[in-house]
Enzyme design. Structure first.
Site, mmCIF file in Angstrom:
data_model
loop_
_atom_site.group_PDB
_atom_site.id
_atom_site.type_symbol
_atom_site.label_atom_id
_atom_site.label_comp_id
_atom_site.label_asym_id
_atom_site.label_seq_id
_atom_site.Cartn_x
_atom_site.Cartn_y
_atom_site.Cartn_z
ATOM 1 N N ALA A 81 -5.448 5.201 -1.261
ATOM 2 C CA ALA A 81 -4.380 6.208 -1.254
ATOM 3 C C ALA A 81 -3.006 5.603 -1.542
ATOM 4 C CB ALA A 81 -4.348 6.886 0.107
ATOM 5 N N ALA A 146 -5.089 2.730 2.652
ATOM 6 C CA ALA A 146 -3.856 2.650 1.861
ATOM 7 C C ALA A 146 -3.976 1.593 0.767
ATOM 8 C CB ALA A 146 -2.674 2.318 2.763
ATOM 9 N N CYS A 147 -3.621 2.003 -0.448
ATOM 10 C CA CYS A 147 -3.720 1.107 -1.604
ATOM 11 C C CYS A 147 -2.845 -0.132 -1.441
ATOM 12 C CB CYS A 147 -3.306 1.861 -2.861
ATOM 13 S SG CYS A 147 -3.047 0.834 -4.307
ATOM 14 N N PHE A 148 -1.606 0.089 -0.983
ATOM 15 C CA PHE A 148 -0.659 -1.012 -0.937
ATOM 16 C C PHE A 148 -0.988 -2.028 0.173
ATOM 17 C CE2 PHE A 148 1.778 1.367 -3.915
ATOM 18 C CZ PHE A 148 2.591 0.446 -4.549
ATOM 19 N N LYS A 162 3.032 -6.602 -1.663
ATOM 20 C CA LYS A 162 2.534 -5.950 -2.868
ATOM 21 C C LYS A 162 3.600 -5.005 -3.434
ATOM 22 C CE LYS A 162 -1.393 -3.133 -4.338
ATOM 23 N NZ LYS A 162 -2.805 -2.851 -4.051
#
Lengths: 288, 131
Positions: A81, A146-148, A162
């Site tokens: 996400a 979470a992607c980050f 990131k």
């Protein structure tokens, strides 16, 4: 002569329209009726985008998203996400076969990573490209919603944070990679939108200050959307040895994008119920 | 990297193993290495009719969703549902427990149009070194 790619800034769009246009650009490039494209865009409202396989009902706090005016959309690409808000979103659609290098997944990721790195370095950010890693534990077991929260190979970081979250979709002859370059980041809101144990939320937000970064938290001078757009254009131009020419989205591309928006990205079946449910409903609908 | 001689291959990196009028399909050792950790596999329902080179599913690795292409036309008669919970089998055993679907083939001659192990190995070498 250098290969010709299109550059297009489509401005701020809504969640479904943004994803639909990215997929339309991929499908029509795959069908040889659209050029390779570097697109930059934004979002009409804060939007939580989910990876292709994420379980929206288990991983997203849909009530919190609604209460905060955050739209939710599922991407055609993988990954986790992302909360899109004050950011530059890029998407690149390009052929799998490159004229000047191997056409492997690793090489595509590396080249796009280099183009993004060149862009951010031009903004004064000392970015690093994450190297491919061999892990003893399956990636699935490490996944945060979470992607980050995690660096993948050839993603970019500054001082361990990131800075760009990217995801990719590969078809037979072409690929789509899109990603988020936050100018500012609201970590609190990100974790309010995700289903995380309430007692862990504060710790996750705190941790995010050490693992996730935003351009204007780190750049030596304030950076605007237009500056990032120009830097991206230059970074892709030099890294891929291409000419980037401003060209509009064609009527055929808009038609397909509007169709995908209506039948896929604006539906709860795709966004919330998941790809298998959406596919099943598509098959059971009468054909026109 | 393994290229078993008893299999046929697509340029999209699927393998096909004939068993009578059925073909077992998966992705190659080279493909799984390139993809990295596979985190999700989506396969068609049993009974689905597919044509050669149609997409029949997707595989998601760390940050990339890749379409899967049917090497032959036919009807899906089995899908490896174990991969829903253990997608990492695609990495651990691409030619064994990581198989994806079994297709009952309508045109067996389509198999002859696929690459042999030697041809596929040469194709991979070219893909990796193209300049």
């Amino acid at each position: 002569m250098q290969p010709l790619w299109r550059f297009i800034n489509t401005g701020a769009g809504d969640a479904a329209g943004n994803m639909a246009l990215d997929e339309a650009l991929l499908l029509l490039h795959e069908a040889h009726t659209a050029p390779p494209t570097l697109r930059v865009y934004g979002w009409c409202q804060p939007t939580l985008s989910l990876g292709y396989a994420q379980n929206a009902r288990q991983e997203v706090d849909l009530a919190a998203c609604q209460a905060q005016g955050v739209a939710v959309v599922r991407r055609p690409t993988g990954g986790r996400a992302v909360l899109h808000d004050q950011e530059v979103t890029y998407s690149v659609v390009m052929p799998l076969v490159l004229p000047d290098g191997p056409h492997t997944i690793t090489e595509h990721s590396r080249r796009i990573g280099m183009a993004l790195a060149a862009a951010l370095q031009a903004l004064g950010l000392p970015v690093r490209l994450a190297r491919p890693q061999v892990r003893a534990v399956p990636a699935r077991a490490l996944a945060s919603p979470a992607c980050f929260a995690a660096l993948s190979r050839y993603e970019l970081s500054v001082a361990g944070k990131k800075l760009v979250g990217s995801a990719q979709k590969r078809a037979q002859r072409a690929l789509l990679q899109h990603g988020s370059i936050p100018l500012w980041m609201d970590r609190q809101r990100l974790f309010q939108c995700l289903q995380v144990p309430p007692e862990r939320r504060a710790a996750l937000v705190q941790e995010a200050y050490t693992t996730m970064g935003a351009v204007n938290e780190m750049a030596p001078t304030p950076v605007t959307l237009a500056t990032v757009h120009d830097a991206l254009r230059q970074g892709f131009r030099t890294t891929f040895g291409i000419e980037l020419v401003e060209m509009p989205i064609s009527p055929e591309e808009w038609r397909l994008a509007h169709h995908l928006q209506a039948t896929k990205y604006a539906t709860d079946a795709w966004n919330l119920d998941g790809t298998a449910v959406w596919r099943h409903r598509q098959r059971s609908m009468p054909s026109l | 990297m393994e290229f078993p001689a008893n299999l046929r291959y697509t340029k999209e990196h699927e393998w096909a193993r004939q068993e009578g009028n059925r073909v077992v399909v998966g992705i190659t050792d080279y493909a799984q290495k390139e993809l990295g950790d596979v985190v999700f596999v989506e396969l068609p329902e049993v009974g689905t009719t597919i044509a050669a080179m149609d997409t029949f599913g997707v595989v998601e690795s760390v940050k990339a969703v890749s379409d899967l292409y049917a090497p032959v036309s036919g009807i899906v008669v089995e899908a490896n549902t174990v991969l829903e919970d253990q997608p990492e089998l695609v990495n651990a055993s691409p030619y064994g427990q990581g198989w994806m679907v079994v297709i009952e083939v309508t045109h067996l001659e389509e198999l002859q149009q696929l690459l042999t192990a030697t041809e596929y190995q040469a194709y991979v070498a070219q893909e990796k070194s193209s300049r």
